[in-house]
Enzyme design. Structure first.
Site, PDB file in Angstrom:
ATOM      1  N   ASP A   1     -13.797   5.147  -0.326  1.00  0.00           N
ATOM      2  CA  ASP A   1     -14.438   4.565   0.852  1.00  0.00           C
ATOM      3  C   ASP A   1     -15.437   5.510   1.515  1.00  0.00           C
ATOM      4  O   ASP A   1     -16.297   5.067   2.278  1.00  0.00           O
ATOM      5  CB  ASP A   1     -13.382   4.144   1.874  1.00  0.00           C
ATOM      6  CG  ASP A   1     -12.743   2.813   1.537  1.00  0.00           C
ATOM      7  OD1 ASP A   1     -13.216   2.155   0.585  1.00  0.00           O
ATOM      8  OD2 ASP A   1     -11.767   2.434   2.206  1.00  0.00           O
TER       9      ASP A   1
ATOM     10  N   ARG B   1       0.817  -1.211   0.000  1.00  0.00           N
ATOM     11  CA  ARG B   1       0.000   0.000   0.000  1.00  0.00           C
ATOM     12  C   ARG B   1       0.853   1.265   0.000  1.00  0.00           C
ATOM     13  O   ARG B   1       0.557   2.238  -0.705  1.00  0.00           O
ATOM     14  CB  ARG B   1      -0.914   0.027   1.228  1.00  0.00           C
ATOM     15  CG  ARG B   1      -2.113  -0.883   1.138  1.00  0.00           C
ATOM     16  CD  ARG B   1      -2.966  -0.818   2.396  1.00  0.00           C
ATOM     17  NE  ARG B   1      -4.187  -1.603   2.232  1.00  0.00           N
ATOM     18  CZ  ARG B   1      -5.312  -1.147   1.716  1.00  0.00           C
ATOM     19  NH1 ARG B   1      -5.376   0.115   1.319  1.00  0.00           N
ATOM     20  NH2 ARG B   1      -6.372  -1.916   1.592  1.00  0.00           N
TER      21      ARG B   1
ATOM     22  N   TYR C   1       0.973 -13.635  -0.266  1.00  0.00           N
ATOM     23  CA  TYR C   1       1.549 -13.367  -1.591  1.00  0.00           C
ATOM     24  C   TYR C   1       2.801 -12.504  -1.425  1.00  0.00           C
ATOM     25  O   TYR C   1       2.997 -11.862  -0.384  1.00  0.00           O
ATOM     26  CB  TYR C   1       0.544 -12.677  -2.513  1.00  0.00           C
ATOM     27  CG  TYR C   1      -0.170 -11.469  -1.962  1.00  0.00           C
ATOM     28  CD1 TYR C   1       0.400 -10.196  -2.012  1.00  0.00           C
ATOM     29  CD2 TYR C   1      -1.450 -11.588  -1.431  1.00  0.00           C
ATOM     30  CE1 TYR C   1      -0.270  -9.093  -1.533  1.00  0.00           C
ATOM     31  CE2 TYR C   1      -2.136 -10.484  -0.949  1.00  0.00           C
ATOM     32  CZ  TYR C   1      -1.548  -9.234  -1.006  1.00  0.00           C
ATOM     33  OH  TYR C   1      -2.225  -8.139  -0.530  1.00  0.00           O
TER      34      TYR C   1
END
Length: 391
Positions: free
Chosen positions: A297, A111, A220
């Site tokens: 969001d 991120r 991952y």
């Protein structure tokens, strides 16, 4: 007026992925943009992020995909396994055929790396970035806005609320509150060299998701394969009992105690000093109040089961920039209503499907056996369940 208070075309409240994506998309189309961020720096807290082709296709159009690929990893497969016995259930190849079908790759990235790429892109595009500037309210006028912040007023022709799940500006549109799912997430991102045999070797090249009764584990690679990301999510027994302090590390171990060895080993790759309760909100039909619009969001917070939170925010940004296009400000009222009309239905579907997908992941008993059988019967090139999302 100084440069921090001079009028601009667009004032964006919130400097996360959604806010910076919106700022960059609008700056690319020639708009002057200022981003107000409540935190002292433009940074993201968290770990890995999955970017599906509906978002990376947009990043490619913005000229940012090469940077994203360099900072991240293009995995080989999305691989689903059972939490309890480790059996492989199904997979989706993310190969050349996948890229040809959807016009862009699937990428996993930290991120903070994506936010840094967007921050640099905004700086190159001339976006004014104002940190440590908490937005309190917005006053709308017929042909503009005044954004009231902790550092004074900011004037523009349009305000974009990108202030996240706990948006203060959403209260202009709805009196709803975030809805707690009762699930909690633990995350961890560590150098591969530090983890040794705690790593599932498949997960060094794939996105591996173990699904099970009331819990799942996703793993991952990140940062060109040098870092490894793990997320464990579970339904908190303490939450179900109504306890005030729920979701602690002891619950994590309790819920995953019956998991296969591969999953239990993965729990050693988590930070145990922090956790994230999982919330969303119900869709709302109105995102526009005069010259104030919602995005990301603030508009459509969703559970993470489709890995679409950031992707949908990037879609929002591209759509808003397209609708504003080369229109004169006098035509912006119609442009933002077209944006609202296009995005509310799409994101509501993603929100609803994210909840449904979470329910499917977490079933137990006979339902788990039926889910596993259906997953195992799926043909690897069956794209029916993702075309609507990625195409």
């Amino acid at each position: 007026m100084n440069s921090a208070s001079a009028p601009v075309d667009v004032v964006v409240a919130g400097g996360g992925i959604g806010g910076l994506s919106t700022a960059y998309a609008l700056a690319r189309s020639g708009r002057s943009v200022r981003v107000l961020e409540r935190e002292p720096e433009f940074t993201e807290v968290g770990a890995g992020l999955q970017m599906a082709p509906n978002a990376t296709r947009i990043l490619a159009g913005w000229g940012l995909l090469d940077e994203v690929l360099h900072a991240g990893v293009a995995p080989c497969r999305l691989l689903f396994k059972d939490v309890l016995d480790g059996a492989e259930l199904t997979h989706l190849d993310l190969d050349d055929a996948f890229v040809r079908r959807y016009g862009a790759p699937y990428v996993v990235i930290h991120r903070s790396d994506l936010l840094a790429i967007l921050t640099r892109a905004c700086e190159r595009a001339g976006v004014a970035l104002v940190p440590d500037c908490d937005v309190r309210d917005v006053t709308t006028e017929p042909d503009g806005v005044t954004v009231h912040s902790a550092k004074g007023d900011h004037h523009g022709l349009l305000a974009v609320a990108a202030d996240g799940l706990h948006s203060t500006l959403r209260a202009r549109f709805s009196d709803d509150e975030p809805i707690c799912s009762g699930y909690v997430a633990y995350r961890g991102a560590f150098p591969v060299a530090d983890l040794g045999d705690r790593i599932d070797q498949n997960a060094l090249q794939d996105v591996v998701c173990h699904v099970g009764p009331g819990c799942h584990l996703v793993q991952y690679p990140l940062r060109r394969g040098e870092m490894f990301n793990t997320v464990a999510v579970f339904k908190s027994p303490g939450y179900l009992r109504g306890e005030e302090d729920w979701g602690g590390p002891e619950e994590l171990d309790e819920v995953f105690s019956g998991a296969c060895e591969e999953v239990r080993a993965g729990l050693g790759s988590l930070w145990r000093d922090r956790r994230w309760a999982m919330y969303d909100r119900l869709p709302i039909p109105n995102w526009v109040d005069g010259r104030l619009v919602l995005t990301g969001d603030a508009a459509h917070p969703m559970l993470q089961y489709l890995a679409q939170g950031a992707c949908q925010a990037i879609e929002d940004a591209a759509c808003l920039a397209t609708e504003l296009g080369g229109a004169a400000p006098s035509g912006w009222d119609g442009a933002v209503k077209r944006y609202e009309a296009e995005r509310t239905g799409r994101t509501a579907r993603v929100q609803a499907n994210a909840r449904l997908w979470g329910d499917i992941w977490h079933v137990d008993g006979v339902a788990r056996l039926l889910r596993n059988e259906l997953f195992q019967q799926r043909a690897p090139r069956d794209y029916r369940h993702v075309d609507w999302l990625y195409a």
